[in-house]
Scaffold this motif. Structure first.
Motif, PDB file in Angstrom:
ATOM      1  N   ARG A 155       0.814  -1.224   0.000  1.00  0.00           N
ATOM      2  CA  ARG A 155       0.000   0.000   0.000  1.00  0.00           C
ATOM      3  C   ARG A 155       0.845   1.270   0.000  1.00  0.00           C
ATOM      4  O   ARG A 155       0.319   2.343  -0.264  1.00  0.00           O
ATOM      5  CB  ARG A 155      -0.908   0.039   1.240  1.00  0.00           C
ATOM      6  N   ALA A 156       2.125   1.151   0.353  1.00  0.00           N
ATOM      7  CA  ALA A 156       2.940   2.370   0.447  1.00  0.00           C
ATOM      8  C   ALA A 156       4.401   2.056   0.165  1.00  0.00           C
ATOM      9  O   ALA A 156       4.893   0.969   0.473  1.00  0.00           O
ATOM     10  CB  ALA A 156       2.796   2.993   1.838  1.00  0.00           C
ATOM     11  N   ILE A 157       5.067   3.036  -0.461  1.00  0.00           N
ATOM     12  CA  ILE A 157       6.517   2.971  -0.686  1.00  0.00           C
ATOM     13  C   ILE A 157       7.112   4.226  -0.065  1.00  0.00           C
ATOM     14  O   ILE A 157       6.669   5.343  -0.353  1.00  0.00           O
ATOM     15  CB  ILE A 157       6.863   2.912  -2.189  1.00  0.00           C
ATOM     16  N   PHE A 158       8.101   4.029   0.808  1.00  0.00           N
ATOM     17  CA  PHE A 158       8.736   5.150   1.521  1.00  0.00           C
ATOM     18  C   PHE A 158      10.145   5.340   0.957  1.00  0.00           C
ATOM     19  O   PHE A 158      10.909   4.392   0.813  1.00  0.00           O
ATOM     20  CB  PHE A 158       8.793   4.832   3.011  1.00  0.00           C
ATOM     21  N   ALA A 177       6.561   6.841 -10.370  1.00  0.00           N
ATOM     22  CA  ALA A 177       5.758   6.474 -11.553  1.00  0.00           C
ATOM     23  C   ALA A 177       5.240   5.044 -11.428  1.00  0.00           C
ATOM     24  O   ALA A 177       4.073   4.764 -11.726  1.00  0.00           O
ATOM     25  CB  ALA A 177       6.597   6.633 -12.822  1.00  0.00           C
ATOM     26  N   VAL A 178       6.110   4.136 -10.962  1.00  0.00           N
ATOM     27  CA  VAL A 178       5.688   2.744 -10.770  1.00  0.00           C
ATOM     28  C   VAL A 178       4.552   2.680  -9.740  1.00  0.00           C
ATOM     29  O   VAL A 178       3.543   1.992  -9.934  1.00  0.00           O
ATOM     30  CB  VAL A 178       6.886   1.875 -10.310  1.00  0.00           C
ATOM     31  N   ALA A 179       4.705   3.432  -8.652  1.00  0.00           N
ATOM     32  CA  ALA A 179       3.700   3.421  -7.582  1.00  0.00           C
ATOM     33  C   ALA A 179       2.369   3.997  -8.066  1.00  0.00           C
ATOM     34  O   ALA A 179       1.303   3.413  -7.830  1.00  0.00           O
ATOM     35  CB  ALA A 179       4.219   4.212  -6.382  1.00  0.00           C
ATOM     36  N   ARG A 180       2.429   5.150  -8.740  1.00  0.00           N
ATOM     37  CA  ARG A 180       1.215   5.798  -9.269  1.00  0.00           C
ATOM     38  C   ARG A 180       0.400   4.846 -10.136  1.00  0.00           C
ATOM     39  O   ARG A 180      -0.825   4.757 -10.014  1.00  0.00           O
ATOM     40  CB  ARG A 180       1.601   7.006 -10.121  1.00  0.00           C
ATOM     41  N   ALA A 181       1.122   4.133 -11.029  1.00  0.00           N
ATOM     42  CA  ALA A 181       0.442   3.247 -11.983  1.00  0.00           C
ATOM     43  C   ALA A 181      -0.314   2.132 -11.263  1.00  0.00           C
ATOM     44  O   ALA A 181      -1.266   1.559 -11.811  1.00  0.00           O
ATOM     45  CB  ALA A 181       1.455   2.663 -12.959  1.00  0.00           C
ATOM     46  N   ARG A 182       0.106   1.835 -10.022  1.00  0.00           N
ATOM     47  CA  ARG A 182      -0.526   0.747  -9.279  1.00  0.00           C
ATOM     48  C   ARG A 182      -1.359   1.239  -8.109  1.00  0.00           C
ATOM     49  O   ARG A 182      -1.801   0.453  -7.275  1.00  0.00           O
ATOM     50  CB  ARG A 182       0.555  -0.215  -8.751  1.00  0.00           C
ATOM     51  N   GLY A 183      -1.541   2.542  -8.009  1.00  0.00           N
ATOM     52  CA  GLY A 183      -2.361   3.088  -6.920  1.00  0.00           C
ATOM     53  C   GLY A 183      -1.724   2.968  -5.548  1.00  0.00           C
ATOM     54  O   GLY A 183      -2.417   2.929  -4.531  1.00  0.00           O
ATOM     55  N   ILE A 184      -0.400   2.897  -5.501  1.00  0.00           N
ATOM     56  CA  ILE A 184       0.318   2.785  -4.224  1.00  0.00           C
ATOM     57  C   ILE A 184       0.774   4.179  -3.787  1.00  0.00           C
ATOM     58  O   ILE A 184       1.280   4.956  -4.593  1.00  0.00           O
ATOM     59  CB  ILE A 184       1.533   1.845  -4.382  1.00  0.00           C
ATOM     60  N   THR A 185       0.587   4.481  -2.505  1.00  0.00           N
ATOM     61  CA  THR A 185       0.965   5.793  -1.969  1.00  0.00           C
ATOM     62  C   THR A 185       2.474   5.880  -1.779  1.00  0.00           C
ATOM     63  O   THR A 185       3.093   4.947  -1.261  1.00  0.00           O
ATOM     64  CB  THR A 185       0.281   6.013  -0.607  1.00  0.00           C
ATOM     65  N   THR A 186       3.075   7.003  -2.193  1.00  0.00           N
ATOM     66  CA  THR A 186       4.504   7.209  -1.959  1.00  0.00           C
ATOM     67  C   THR A 186       4.710   8.295  -0.914  1.00  0.00           C
ATOM     68  O   THR A 186       3.981   9.299  -0.875  1.00  0.00           O
ATOM     69  CB  THR A 186       5.230   7.623  -3.253  1.00  0.00           C
ATOM     70  N   LEU A 187       5.700   8.062  -0.059  1.00  0.00           N
ATOM     71  CA  LEU A 187       6.091   9.030   0.973  1.00  0.00           C
ATOM     72  C   LEU A 187       7.597   9.233   0.866  1.00  0.00           C
ATOM     73  O   LEU A 187       8.331   8.279   0.577  1.00  0.00           O
ATOM     74  CB  LEU A 187       5.790   8.519   2.390  1.00  0.00           C
ATOM     75  N   ILE A 188       8.055  10.454   1.115  1.00  0.00           N
ATOM     76  CA  ILE A 188       9.499  10.680   1.103  1.00  0.00           C
ATOM     77  C   ILE A 188       9.904  11.532   2.294  1.00  0.00           C
ATOM     78  O   ILE A 188       9.208  12.478   2.667  1.00  0.00           O
ATOM     79  CB  ILE A 188       9.956  11.340  -0.231  1.00  0.00           C
ATOM     80  N   ASP A 189      11.034  11.157   2.891  1.00  0.00           N
ATOM     81  CA  ASP A 189      11.700  12.004   3.877  1.00  0.00           C
ATOM     82  C   ASP A 189      12.639  12.907   3.077  1.00  0.00           C
ATOM     83  O   ASP A 189      13.677  12.467   2.589  1.00  0.00           O
ATOM     84  CB  ASP A 189      12.463  11.121   4.876  1.00  0.00           C
ATOM     85  N   ASN A 190      12.242  14.174   2.927  1.00  0.00           N
ATOM     86  CA  ASN A 190      12.943  15.129   2.057  1.00  0.00           C
ATOM     87  C   ASN A 190      13.732  16.156   2.882  1.00  0.00           C
ATOM     88  O   ASN A 190      13.967  17.277   2.447  1.00  0.00           O
ATOM     89  CB  ASN A 190      11.903  15.837   1.165  1.00  0.00           C
ATOM     90  N   THR A 191      14.134  15.752   4.087  1.00  0.00           N
ATOM     91  CA  THR A 191      14.789  16.686   5.006  1.00  0.00           C
ATOM     92  C   THR A 191      16.079  17.262   4.431  1.00  0.00           C
ATOM     93  O   THR A 191      16.369  18.447   4.598  1.00  0.00           O
ATOM     94  CB  THR A 191      15.086  15.973   6.342  1.00  0.00           C
TER      95      THR A 191
END
Ligand SMILES: *Cc1c(COP(=O)(O)O)cnc(C)c1O
Length: 403
Positions: A155-158, A177-191
């Motif tokens: 369900r999510a890729i971090f 892009a891979v996540a979007r195509a499969r409806g998976i939520t992406t999160l990033i630590d962009n600190t």
């Protein structure tokens, strides 16, 4: 929590980042002309009439749900990030845990980058596990190959780029892009990049997290987390953040806002000074490798150049092999670099690190001791002189050990 602000209403030409961090999220006319939004303390918010109360007509309802001070910071950050909203949390780690809780539930599977900030792993391995959420760690360099790791219940890729301590640059657009195509939520630590040097939502990432403790605060005097999100992910983050009762003090929000005003000039200096020290270190006989993505020799340089508009002051280096007593002599000799965790303040810092004990999808076996530096806002020549004399002490202690 603030919705998408309309800061660009002044005209068609978007304002430059250095202007936006000065302008966003404050309204002097609302506060008798005072430049900064006041620190508003309060739990109870009074309604003027019964009718206003039962129809929730007030701009604010209750202290935990926000006040002018927190709202100002949320609004500014949402505009900078290009998010549909921003939620503030009391630390960077709580921003990570609340964002993960918002998008995951029992039976779900999470793909977590192996080079994440180490305490993020405890959120996964202890707390999410306890709730029936399974984590698989992946190689930060996997790129579009992430597709092979996706399961029916993923369900999510971090992501975190560059990686904590070891500074690997991820191909964020490819993974998103891979996540979007499969409806998976992406999160990033962009600190590391802050929204000034990398904008995750622009390349399709749903949730962008900052340890505001670092460059947004910028003075080593506050712990703060920020979660920016778009679309469905923002609805979930907004709901979970509110349901869990997460709130920050107005004093901390004011410190975050104050730091934000100088973020562009501070980061530009951290970039310049950091790169200058990194280039100098790369020529030193004591140093085996410098891990800094703005160096053309860095394995992540091409992707960094494509996706980022700058580098902060944080990078690492691998020393040529020396005994630990010599490494200790190096650290103990430093006078301008402090030894301590965290980073992103005005001051320079140095720590030793070793990722070999906890990473599970990658191998950490460098040829010599690893050092992480944060280059602060001091004069660069002074910083080089401090490192130079610390190297001399290191060599003196290493003595006959081949240095
Ligand atoms: C420091 C840090 C955090 C955690 O922030 P805290 O405010 O200390 O909880 C998260 N991610 C990264 C990359 C950090 O450097």
């Amino acid at each position: 929590m603030a919705g998408r602000p309309t800061d660009d209403a002044t005209g068609d030409a978007p304002l430059a980042p250095a202007t936006r961090v000065v302008q966003l999220g404050r309204d002097p006319a609302r506060f008798d002309g005072f430049v900064n939004t006041p620190v508003v303390r309060g739990s109870t918010v009074l309604s003027p009439t019964y009718d206003d109360l039962i129809h929730h007509r007030g701009r604010y309802s209750y202290g935990r749900r926000g006040n002018p001070t927190t709202e100002g910071l949320e609004t500014a950050l949402a505009a900078l990030e290009g998010g549909d909203g921003v939620a503030l949390t009391p630390s960077g780690l709580s921003a990570i845990s609340i964002a993960l809780l918002a998008v995951l539930g029992a039976g779900d599977h999470l793909l977590m980058v192996d080079t994440a900030y180490a305490p993020t792993r405890r959120v996964c391995d202890v707390e999410l596990k306890r709730l029936g959420i399974e984590t698989t760690y992946y190689d930060p360099l996997v790129g579009a190959g992430i597709a092979a790791l996706i399961r029916d219940n993923t369900r999510a890729i971090f992501l975190e780029s560059p990686g904590s301590q070891s500074i690997e640059i991820q191909d964020v657009p490819a993974i998103a892009a891979v996540a979007r195509a499969r409806g998976i939520t992406t999160l990033i630590d962009n600190t590391w990049a802050t929204p000034l040097y990398f904008q995750p939502h622009k390349v399709g990432v749903d949730i962008s997290i900052q340890a505001g403790t670092k460059y947004i605060g910028g003075h080593a005097d506050v712990n703060l987390g920020t979660i920016s999100a778009v679309g469905e992910a923002w609805k979930k983050v907004h709901a979970t953040h509110g349901n869990m009762g997460i709130t920050i003090s107005p004093d901390d929000a004011a410190l975050g806002a104050r730091g934000l005003r100088t973020l562009a000039v501070r980061l530009a200096q951290h970039h310049r000074s950091g790169l200058e020290v990194a280039e100098w270190l790369a020529t030193r006989p004591e140093v085996s490798r410098v891990l800094h993505p703005a160096l053309p020799t860095d394995p992540g340089h091409a992707i960094w150049k494509r996706d980022f508009s700058g580098a902060c002051g944080l990078f690492s280096l691998i020393l040529k092999p020396v005994p630990e007593v010599a490494v200790a002599a190096f650290f103990d000799a430093l006078t301008l670099f402090g030894m301590g965790y965290s980073w992103g303040g005005y001051e320079s810092l140095a720590i030793p690190f070793n990722c070999s004990g906890y990473r599970t999808a990658t191998t950490w076996a460098p040829e010599g001791p690893a050092v992480r530096l944060h280059i602060g806002l001091e004069d660069v020549a002074d910083l080089k002189a401090d490192l130079d004399q610390a190297f001399a002490r290191m060599k003196a202690v290493a003595g006959g050990d081949g240095m």
